[in-house]
Write an enzyme that holds these catalytic residues in place. Structure first.
Site, PDB file in Angstrom:
ATOM      1  N   GLU A 137      -9.167   1.606  -1.548  1.00 41.48           N
ATOM      2  CA  GLU A 137      -9.843   1.274  -0.299  1.00 41.48           C
ATOM      3  C   GLU A 137     -10.661   2.440   0.239  1.00 41.48           C
ATOM      4  O   GLU A 137     -10.227   3.595   0.199  1.00 41.48           O
ATOM      5  CB  GLU A 137      -8.780   0.860   0.737  1.00 41.48           C
TER       6      GLU A 137
ATOM      7  N   TRP B  62     -12.346  11.598   8.810  1.00 41.01           N
ATOM      8  CA  TRP B  62     -10.945  11.240   8.924  1.00 41.01           C
ATOM      9  C   TRP B  62     -10.722   9.843   8.354  1.00 41.01           C
ATOM     10  O   TRP B  62      -9.777   9.634   7.618  1.00 41.01           O
ATOM     11  CB  TRP B  62     -10.496  11.229  10.413  1.00 41.01           C
TER      12      TRP B  62
ATOM     13  N   TYR C 250      -3.253  11.330   5.878  1.00 46.87           N
ATOM     14  CA  TYR C 250      -3.484   9.975   6.387  1.00 46.87           C
ATOM     15  C   TYR C 250      -2.459   8.985   5.852  1.00 46.87           C
ATOM     16  O   TYR C 250      -2.079   9.032   4.686  1.00 46.87           O
ATOM     17  CB  TYR C 250      -4.891   9.485   5.999  1.00 46.87           C
TER      18      TYR C 250
ATOM     19  N   GLU D 284      -4.173  -7.593   5.372  1.00 44.71           N
ATOM     20  CA  GLU D 284      -3.354  -6.455   5.806  1.00 44.71           C
ATOM     21  C   GLU D 284      -2.423  -6.893   6.928  1.00 44.71           C
ATOM     22  O   GLU D 284      -2.822  -7.638   7.823  1.00 44.71           O
ATOM     23  CB  GLU D 284      -4.263  -5.325   6.297  1.00 44.71           C
TER      24      GLU D 284
ATOM     25  N   HIS E  73      -9.476   6.342   2.623  1.00 46.54           N
ATOM     26  CA  HIS E  73      -9.882   6.525   4.012  1.00 46.54           C
ATOM     27  C   HIS E  73     -11.120   7.410   4.153  1.00 46.54           C
ATOM     28  O   HIS E  73     -11.153   8.335   4.963  1.00 46.54           O
ATOM     29  CB  HIS E  73      -8.731   7.074   4.855  1.00 46.54           C
TER      30      HIS E  73
ATOM     31  N   ASP F 246      -5.244   3.638  -0.039  1.00 42.59           N
ATOM     32  CA  ASP F 246      -6.362   3.859   0.886  1.00 42.59           C
ATOM     33  C   ASP F 246      -6.799   5.320   0.834  1.00 42.59           C
ATOM     34  O   ASP F 246      -6.025   6.223   1.152  1.00 42.59           O
ATOM     35  CB  ASP F 246      -5.927   3.488   2.306  1.00 42.59           C
TER      36      ASP F 246
ATOM     37  N   ARG G 140       0.855  -1.185   0.000  1.00 37.65           N
ATOM     38  CA  ARG G 140       0.000   0.000   0.000  1.00 37.65           C
ATOM     39  C   ARG G 140       0.888   1.231   0.000  1.00 37.65           C
ATOM     40  O   ARG G 140       1.882   1.279   0.744  1.00 37.65           O
ATOM     41  CB  ARG G 140      -0.907   0.014   1.233  1.00 37.65           C
TER      42      ARG G 140
ATOM     43  N   GLU H 265     -13.733  -2.123   6.892  1.00 45.19           N
ATOM     44  CA  GLU H 265     -13.042  -2.236   8.166  1.00 45.19           C
ATOM     45  C   GLU H 265     -13.805  -1.590   9.316  1.00 45.19           C
ATOM     46  O   GLU H 265     -13.597  -1.935  10.479  1.00 45.19           O
ATOM     47  CB  GLU H 265     -11.630  -1.653   8.083  1.00 45.19           C
TER      48      GLU H 265
ATOM     49  N   ARG I   9     -13.516  -6.020   3.810  1.00 40.67           N
ATOM     50  CA  ARG I   9     -12.377  -5.792   4.706  1.00 40.67           C
ATOM     51  C   ARG I   9     -12.708  -5.919   6.190  1.00 40.67           C
ATOM     52  O   ARG I   9     -11.963  -5.464   7.051  1.00 40.67           O
ATOM     53  CB  ARG I   9     -11.788  -4.401   4.433  1.00 40.67           C
TER      54      ARG I   9
END
Length: 402
Positions: free
Chosen positions: A236, A402, A160, A339, A212, A210, A148, A262, A283
């Site tokens: 992601e 975030w 991030y 991951e 995020h 990602d 990643r 996630e 995820r």
């Protein structure tokens, strides 16, 4: 018949905060479960200690499915990260006990190996393109087959995914770190640095990125299209997942694969995403999705729709979670990737795990159960420290995802 005799909630901070559930049966067999919820650890510890532990005493530890249903359906207030993390800790600990009683590793109880190892991805980052390139090279040299890539957006020092130390850990002490965010600058910069990675290293490894949750659906679609040339393994969390129909819009504009889940905690949270094939990788993690029992249901549903697994595995999951994940990853037919960020040396003092890394893959030992041991003396040297995840604000001061 063996019965659950003792239930302990263990909180320690060897480099970061972890909550561990330890269940002891009357025959002396001990099982471990991870109960860590980053930034809200004590909420889960209280839920377990004050509400769940009294319900477990005297129960048969072998009745994993019944216990899962009892804790889920019997609570009335269902789902949510605190509840599902608590159930996951119990479920994982009971699988650990069952494996030890049977004298078998958990993956054997789940049907045995479907593969010899579990491909993982590492987290390369940099404060600029040059340092990112150096970090990708480090992961390539270490044998990673998937990486990643994240870089600090110019003018946004809190971007991030950019590691400050040896291990990426966004949770800060005291109060949340407030970080600036500029979507336009990110959308201009991300294709540049991901393109630079491909130009430097080529296409013979998997490249991930990602977002995020930072973009609107149409912004995510625009980014996905811009990144098609770099052939991402996945993009992601392109947009907040609460509105799952938004992923349909992204799908209409780009063929870049999407990975989500996630922050989700149940099969119902991902049902539409999976059955309508709005994502390519799910995820969800063992610790936040109700344990091995429930996550296996998610993966079985996903396999029907050609959605593969890509479980969350950041450092906010303890080695107990990682071991449980790799046992499950080893068995499921629709495994995609896992991951893996590694742990600090201090974490290794508290948790001794049989999970090993070689040539970009993780494998579990054949030790009975999960193959993880918890050291109380080491844990006592690392008391709990209050830590929060950051909060993002746009340049005008308003709060952003975030």
């Amino acid at each position: 018949m063996s019965k659950i005799e003792k239930v302990e909630v263990l909180v320690t901070s060897p480099g970061r905060n972890f909550v561990t559930l330890r269940v002891t049966a009357s025959d002396g067999v001990v099982g471990l479960g991870d109960a860590t919820l980053n930034g809200r650890e004590l909420a889960v510890a209280s839920y377990l200690r004050d509400h769940v532990a009294p319900l477990l005493l005297g129960r048969d530890p072998a009745r994993i499915e019944d216990t899962w249903q009892y804790l889920y359906r019997g609570a009335y207030w269902r789902r949510g990260p605190v509840t599902m993390t608590s159930i996951a800790a119990v479920d994982t600990a009971l699988w650990d006990i069952k494996g030890k009683v049977a004298g078998l590793p958990v993956h054997q109880l789940l049907g045995g190996r479907s593969r010899e190892g579990v491909m993982v991805y590492g987290h390369a980052s940099g404060h600029d393109v040059a340092s990112l390139i150096d970090d990708v090279a480090r992961y390539r040299d270490a044998g990673y087959q998937a990486i990643r890539a994240q870089a600090a957006v110019p003018g946004l020092p809190g971007s991030y995914g950019v590691r400050k130390g040896a291990v990426y850990e966004p949770a800060a002490t005291s109060l949340p770190d407030e970080q600036l965010w500029d979507t336009g600058a990110y959308l201009r910069f991300a294709p540049q640095y991901l393109g630079a990675v491909r130009e430097e290293f080529g296409f013979d490894f998997h490249l991930l990125h990602d977002v995020h949750h930072r973009l609107t659906p149409i912004e995510a679609a625009r980014l996905g299209r811009a990144l098609e040339e770099v052939q991402l393994f996945w993009m992601e969390d392109p947009t907040p997942v609460e509105n799952q129909d938004s992923f349909r819009l992204i799908r209409q504009h780009t063929t870049t694969p999407l990975a989500v889940g996630e922050v989700l905690s149940s099969i119902w949270d991902v049902q539409q995403l999976i059955t309508e094939q709005l994502i390519d990788y799910v995820r969800m993690s063992v610790v936040h999705a109700g344990g091995i029992t429930h996550l296996r249901r998610v993966f079985d549903l996903a396999s029907l729709y050609q959605v593969r697994t890509g479980s969350h595995g950041a450092t906010d999951l303890s080695p107990v979670s990682l071991a449980a994940a790799v046992h499950l990853d080893t068995t499921v037919p629709n495994f995609g990737i896992q991951e893996y960020m590694g742990f600090t040396d201090e974490t290794g003092e508290v948790f001794r795990s049989g999970v090993t890394f070689s040539k970009g893959m993780l494998d579990v030992s054949d030790a009975p159960g999960l193959g993880v041991e918890y050291d109380d003396e080491a844990a006592a040297r690392f008391p709990y420290e209050a830590r929060y995840l950051p909060v993002a604000r746009r340049l005008d001061g308003s709060v952003h995802d975030w």
